[in-house]
Design a protein around this motif. Structure first.
Motif, PDB file in Angstrom:
ATOM      1  N   SER A  33       9.836  48.727   7.494  1.00 21.33           N
ATOM      2  CA  SER A  33      10.656  47.571   7.805  1.00 21.33           C
ATOM      3  C   SER A  33      12.064  47.782   7.267  1.00 21.33           C
ATOM      4  CB  SER A  33      10.036  46.324   7.184  1.00 21.33           C
ATOM      5  OG  SER A  33      10.859  45.218   7.418  1.00 21.33           O
ATOM      6  N   ILE A  34      13.035  47.648   8.148  1.00 24.20           N
ATOM      7  CA  ILE A  34      14.437  47.751   7.765  1.00 24.20           C
ATOM      8  C   ILE A  34      15.082  46.403   8.037  1.00 24.20           C
ATOM      9  CG2 ILE A  34      16.640  48.859   8.239  1.00 24.20           C
ATOM     10  CD1 ILE A  34      15.085  51.323   9.146  1.00 24.20           C
ATOM     11  N   ARG A  35      15.815  45.920   7.058  1.00 21.91           N
ATOM     12  CA  ARG A  35      16.507  44.642   7.218  1.00 21.91           C
ATOM     13  C   ARG A  35      18.004  44.898   7.235  1.00 21.91           C
ATOM     14  NH1 ARG A  35      18.242  40.516   3.648  1.00 21.91           N
ATOM     15  NH2 ARG A  35      17.518  41.704   1.870  1.00 21.91           N
TER      16      ARG A  35
ATOM     17  N   ARG B 105      30.978  45.290   9.188  1.00 22.59           N
ATOM     18  CA  ARG B 105      30.335  45.752   7.955  1.00 22.59           C
ATOM     19  C   ARG B 105      28.906  45.228   7.960  1.00 22.59           C
ATOM     20  NH1 ARG B 105      33.520  47.426   3.393  1.00 22.59           N
ATOM     21  NH2 ARG B 105      35.653  47.766   4.082  1.00 22.59           N
ATOM     22  N   ILE B 106      27.967  46.159   7.871  1.00 26.64           N
ATOM     23  CA  ILE B 106      26.544  45.822   7.894  1.00 26.64           C
ATOM     24  C   ILE B 106      25.852  46.541   6.742  1.00 26.64           C
ATOM     25  CG2 ILE B 106      24.372  46.106   9.157  1.00 26.64           C
ATOM     26  CD1 ILE B 106      25.887  45.760  11.715  1.00 26.64           C
ATOM     27  N   VAL B 107      25.052  45.809   5.979  1.00 27.02           N
ATOM     28  CA  VAL B 107      24.244  46.410   4.913  1.00 27.02           C
ATOM     29  C   VAL B 107      22.870  46.708   5.488  1.00 27.02           C
ATOM     30  CG1 VAL B 107      23.218  46.071   2.635  1.00 27.02           C
ATOM     31  CG2 VAL B 107      25.502  45.168   3.127  1.00 27.02           C
ATOM     32  N   ILE B 108      22.369  47.910   5.203  1.00 27.37           N
ATOM     33  CA  ILE B 108      21.036  48.316   5.649  1.00 27.37           C
ATOM     34  C   ILE B 108      20.118  48.330   4.431  1.00 27.37           C
ATOM     35  CG2 ILE B 108      19.634  50.150   6.641  1.00 27.37           C
ATOM     36  CD1 ILE B 108      21.995  51.004   8.272  1.00 27.37           C
TER      37      ILE B 108
END
Length: 102
Positions: free
Chosen positions: A2-4, A16-19
């Motif tokens: 699972s990746i959020r 800008r996106i945090v993984i």
């Protein structure tokens, strides 16, 4: 697995996106490398403030001719195709190696 994802910032030129994933380099690196090759993208990288306590933040900056979210979507689709192609070629190589051993 699972990746959020967390959207940190979205403007006409910047995304800008945090993984949130335990593998803190493979996916962000792939996304950044694919994004920087896209027309209109002037900067693409990922930032990891601390290797243990933080998660990577992907940054995509465009020259304004493209929406950075559209670039991100295009890159994710391209990455998915690359993974599928790799999986097919890997399975084919395994089958061929197995045949050669007989």
């Amino acid at each position: 697995m699972s990746i959020r994802l967390e959207l940190k910032k979205l403007t006409e030129r910047e995304l800008r996106i945090v993984i949130y994933d335990e593998d803190k380099h493979s996916l962000p690196n792939l996304i950044a490398k694919l994004a920087i090759k896209k027309p209109g993208v002037v900067y693409a990288a990922y930032i990891l403030e601390h290797p243990i306590t933080s998660y990577p933040e992907i940054v995509i900056l465009t020259d304004g001719s493209r929406n950075p979210l559209d670039v991100f979507e295009e890159v994710v689709n391209e990455a998915q195709k690359l993974v599928e192609e790799f999986s097919q070629k890997f399975e084919e190589a395994l089958r061929n190696a197995f045949k050669e051993r007989k």
